[in-house]
Design a protein around this motif. Structure first.
Motif, PDB file in Angstrom:
ATOM      1  N   HIS A 231       0.929  -1.103   0.019  1.00 48.15           N
ATOM      2  CA  HIS A 231       0.120  -0.123   0.045  1.00 48.15           C
ATOM      3  C   HIS A 231       0.896   1.335  -0.032  1.00 48.15           C
ATOM      4  N   ILE A 232       1.067   1.651  -1.103  1.00 50.13           N
ATOM      5  CA  ILE A 232       1.863   2.941  -1.453  1.00 50.13           C
ATOM      6  C   ILE A 232       1.038   3.895  -2.282  1.00 50.13           C
ATOM      7  N   THR A 233       0.670   5.010  -1.752  1.00 50.22           N
ATOM      8  CA  THR A 233      -0.181   5.896  -2.613  1.00 50.22           C
ATOM      9  C   THR A 233       0.818   6.871  -3.358  1.00 50.22           C
ATOM     10  N   TRP A 234       1.295   6.530  -4.832  1.00 49.24           N
ATOM     11  CA  TRP A 234       2.326   7.204  -5.484  1.00 49.24           C
ATOM     12  C   TRP A 234       1.619   8.602  -5.882  1.00 49.24           C
ATOM     13  N   GLY A 235       2.361   9.712  -5.899  1.00 50.44           N
ATOM     14  CA  GLY A 235       1.755  11.120  -6.272  1.00 50.44           C
ATOM     15  C   GLY A 235       2.726  12.059  -5.732  1.00 50.44           C
ATOM     16  N   TRP A 236       2.397  13.310  -6.257  1.00 53.24           N
ATOM     17  CA  TRP A 236       3.421  14.437  -5.603  1.00 53.24           C
ATOM     18  C   TRP A 236       3.404  14.555  -4.445  1.00 53.24           C
ATOM     19  N   PRO A 237       2.281  14.196  -3.507  1.00 49.81           N
ATOM     20  CA  PRO A 237       2.834  14.633  -1.957  1.00 49.81           C
ATOM     21  C   PRO A 237       3.985  13.538  -1.549  1.00 49.81           C
ATOM     22  N   LEU A 238       3.895  12.531  -2.009  1.00 50.93           N
ATOM     23  CA  LEU A 238       4.773  11.461  -1.682  1.00 50.93           C
ATOM     24  C   LEU A 238       6.206  11.998  -2.346  1.00 50.93           C
ATOM     25  N   ALA A 239       6.260  12.477  -3.614  1.00 45.58           N
ATOM     26  CA  ALA A 239       7.464  12.761  -4.288  1.00 45.58           C
ATOM     27  C   ALA A 239       8.006  13.866  -3.431  1.00 45.58           C
ATOM     28  N   ALA A 240       7.308  14.928  -3.215  1.00 46.66           N
ATOM     29  CA  ALA A 240       7.799  16.237  -2.365  1.00 46.66           C
ATOM     30  C   ALA A 240       8.298  15.653  -0.950  1.00 46.66           C
ATOM     31  N   ALA A 241       7.466  14.821  -0.351  1.00 47.22           N
ATOM     32  CA  ALA A 241       7.927  14.334   0.985  1.00 47.22           C
ATOM     33  C   ALA A 241       9.345  13.718   0.928  1.00 47.22           C
ATOM     34  N   LEU A 242       9.361  12.877  -0.074  1.00 43.06           N
ATOM     35  CA  LEU A 242      11.048  12.066  -0.333  1.00 43.06           C
ATOM     36  C   LEU A 242      11.946  13.015  -0.533  1.00 43.06           C
ATOM     37  N   VAL A 243      11.874  13.979  -1.361  1.00 42.33           N
ATOM     38  CA  VAL A 243      12.682  15.037  -1.666  1.00 42.33           C
ATOM     39  C   VAL A 243      13.259  15.710  -0.512  1.00 42.33           C
ATOM     40  N   TYR A 244      12.177  16.196   0.332  1.00 40.99           N
ATOM     41  CA  TYR A 244      12.573  16.779   1.389  1.00 40.99           C
ATOM     42  C   TYR A 244      13.485  16.020   2.656  1.00 40.99           C
ATOM     43  N   VAL A 245      12.891  14.805   2.970  1.00 35.69           N
ATOM     44  CA  VAL A 245      13.436  14.041   4.155  1.00 35.69           C
ATOM     45  C   VAL A 245      14.839  13.430   3.516  1.00 35.69           C
ATOM     46  N   ALA A 246      15.030  13.276   2.047  1.00 33.75           N
ATOM     47  CA  ALA A 246      16.243  12.869   1.569  1.00 33.75           C
ATOM     48  C   ALA A 246      17.205  13.868   1.385  1.00 33.75           C
ATOM     49  N   VAL A 247      16.891  15.195   1.523  1.00 35.66           N
ATOM     50  CA  VAL A 247      17.980  16.234   1.345  1.00 35.66           C
ATOM     51  C   VAL A 247      18.009  16.895   2.361  1.00 35.66           C
ATOM     52  N   GLY A 248      17.060  17.262   3.245  1.00 38.97           N
ATOM     53  CA  GLY A 248      16.907  18.078   4.562  1.00 38.97           C
ATOM     54  C   GLY A 248      17.513  17.481   5.677  1.00 38.97           C
ATOM     55  N   PRO A 249      16.609  16.554   6.235  1.00 39.05           N
ATOM     56  CA  PRO A 249      16.931  15.714   7.509  1.00 39.05           C
ATOM     57  C   PRO A 249      18.040  14.731   7.223  1.00 39.05           C
ATOM     58  N   SER A 250      18.265  14.303   5.875  1.00 36.55           N
ATOM     59  CA  SER A 250      19.525  13.167   5.614  1.00 36.55           C
ATOM     60  C   SER A 250      20.708  13.793   5.375  1.00 36.55           C
ATOM     61  N   LEU A 251      20.816  14.487   4.372  1.00 35.93           N
ATOM     62  CA  LEU A 251      22.212  14.828   3.987  1.00 35.93           C
ATOM     63  C   LEU A 251      22.317  16.388   4.890  1.00 35.93           C
ATOM     64  N   LEU A 252      21.623  17.436   4.708  1.00 34.73           N
ATOM     65  CA  LEU A 252      22.036  18.746   5.302  1.00 34.73           C
ATOM     66  C   LEU A 252      22.264  18.377   6.843  1.00 34.73           C
ATOM     67  N   ALA A 253      21.213  17.691   7.651  1.00 35.40           N
ATOM     68  CA  ALA A 253      20.941  17.705   8.816  1.00 35.40           C
ATOM     69  C   ALA A 253      22.064  16.700   9.290  1.00 35.40           C
ATOM     70  N   TYR A 254      22.662  15.655   8.610  1.00 35.70           N
ATOM     71  CA  TYR A 254      23.483  14.806   8.997  1.00 35.70           C
ATOM     72  C   TYR A 254      24.934  15.408   8.951  1.00 35.70           C
ATOM     73  N   ARG A 255      25.051  16.024   7.817  1.00 37.12           N
ATOM     74  CA  ARG A 255      26.264  17.019   7.541  1.00 37.12           C
ATOM     75  C   ARG A 255      26.648  17.934   8.832  1.00 37.12           C
ATOM     76  N   CYS A 256      25.713  18.709   9.098  1.00 32.40           N
ATOM     77  CA  CYS A 256      25.852  19.537  10.193  1.00 32.40           C
ATOM     78  C   CYS A 256      25.855  18.766  11.328  1.00 32.40           C
ATOM     79  N   TRP A 257      25.106  17.966  11.730  1.00 34.07           N
ATOM     80  CA  TRP A 257      25.271  17.316  13.083  1.00 34.07           C
ATOM     81  C   TRP A 257      26.777  16.641  13.185  1.00 34.07           C
ATOM     82  N   GLY A 258      27.189  16.169  12.095  1.00 36.46           N
ATOM     83  CA  GLY A 258      28.377  15.448  12.428  1.00 36.46           C
ATOM     84  C   GLY A 258      29.592  16.481  12.467  1.00 36.46           C
ATOM     85  N   ALA A 259      29.612  17.800  11.761  1.00 35.58           N
ATOM     86  CA  ALA A 259      30.428  18.873  12.204  1.00 35.58           C
ATOM     87  C   ALA A 259      30.360  19.339  13.379  1.00 35.58           C
TER      88      ALA A 259
END
Length: 313
Positions: A231-259
């Motif tokens: 059960h996955i509802t594909w669409g722009w809400p999921l796409a936008a959510a994935l872009v945010y969580v992949a870039v913000g909390p994953s890359l940017l946050a982990y980079r800043c946290w590690g530093a």
């Protein structure tokens, strides 16, 4: 790496340690929005899969045969399990039965775990001002939880999601200490010097863990009456959510946290994680059309006071 409670906080270090809780607050809100759109562990797998694809062009060399990563794979497999596979999966699971504010408030136990783990396993003394700072910060969290009325704390009831998040905060504290105190020679210099390669090295193992857990999630959902495994509802809400969580909390946050952790150590950095529930409260209120209240300002003041007390010379 210093874990001294008297380490000076420069403006750049403060910025590094504020960005992660801001991103993580947004992650909690987005994770709550995605409930019913995608299963929680699957969301975690998709998030890190997209983040890995983003990092490959700049740090893919670390995965080549002969890379210094492979002789040290056990170290990165453990970091990947804790920081990629478990922590975020547990948070998304928590958001099934708890709100973003509650989840981030429960995660405010992280500084306490930081202090305890540091004392028990790394020989770091808990100073009086660190204890006072922890008490002040947690009182700020309690102020937000009680919405300015401390008597409301007596009526708070923990739901299963809160228990999941309590476990996640312990895992994050463990991850942070392992990040800050590697054994001599555990991390190759070339990988450690390149933040993207260092994160990618964790991701590749974390995705193995997360993929295994996602398979278990789908098998479990498929065995439940009325549940659809895929059960996955594909669409722009999921796409936008994935872009945010992949870039913000994953890359940017982990980079800043590690530093940030590398500059002041996990104990002091842990106090900044207490800003997450405040940011989550503001974001949740904004999405609901409610303006922040006076108790938000009071909670913020107490949390910041705790940070200043714990880090002052």
């Amino acid at each position: 790496m210093s874990t001294d409670a008297g380490q000076r906080l420069t403006p750049s270090t403060i910025a590094l340690l504020i960005i992660p809780p801001l991103m993580w607050a947004g992650n909690a809100v987005v994770g709550r929005m995605m409930q019913g759109v995608v299963p929680p562990i699957t969301l975690n797998f998709l998030r890190w899969g997209l983040a890995l694809l983003i990092l490959l062009p700049v740090a893919g060399w670390v995965l080549r045969p002969g890379s210094e990563l492979w002789p040290h794979w056990k170290r990165f497999a453990l970091l990947g399990l804790l920081g990629v596979g478990l922590y975020n999966a547990l948070q998304y699971m928590a958001l099934k039965t708890s709100t973003p504010i509650n989840v981030t408030l429960v995660s405010a136990a992280t500084p306490i775990w930081m202090l305890l783990l540091g004392r028990l396993f790394f020989g770091v003394r808990v100073s009086r001002q660190a204890a006072v700072g922890a008490a002040l910060s947690l009182s700020g969290v309690a102020t937000v939880l009680a919405r300015g009325d401390i008597t409301q704390l007596l009526s708070v009831r923990l739901v299963p999601g809160d228990a999941w998040m309590l476990a996640a905060s312990f895992i994050w504290a463990t991850y942070s200490w392992l990040l800050a105190r590697p054994k001599p020679g555990a991390e190759p210099a070339a990988i450690k010097a390149d933040w993207a390669a260092f994160l990618l090295a964790q991701m590749v193992f974390g995705l193995v863990w997360s993929g295994t857990m996602t398979t278990g999630e789908w098998l479990w959902l498929g065995s439940q009456p009325g549940e659809t495994a895929s059960h996955i509802t594909w669409g722009w809400p999921l796409a936008a959510a994935l872009v945010y969580v992949a870039v913000g909390p994953s890359l940017l946050a982990y980079r800043c946290w590690g530093a940030g952790v590398s500059r002041v150590g996990p104990t002091i950095a842990g106090f900044f994680s207490n800003l997450t529930p405040l940011f989550a409260a503001v974001m949740s209120a904004t999405l609901l059309g409610e303006m922040p209240q006076l108790f938000h300002a009071a909670g913020f003041a107490l949390i910041v006071s705790g940070i200043l007390v714990s880090t002052r010379r």
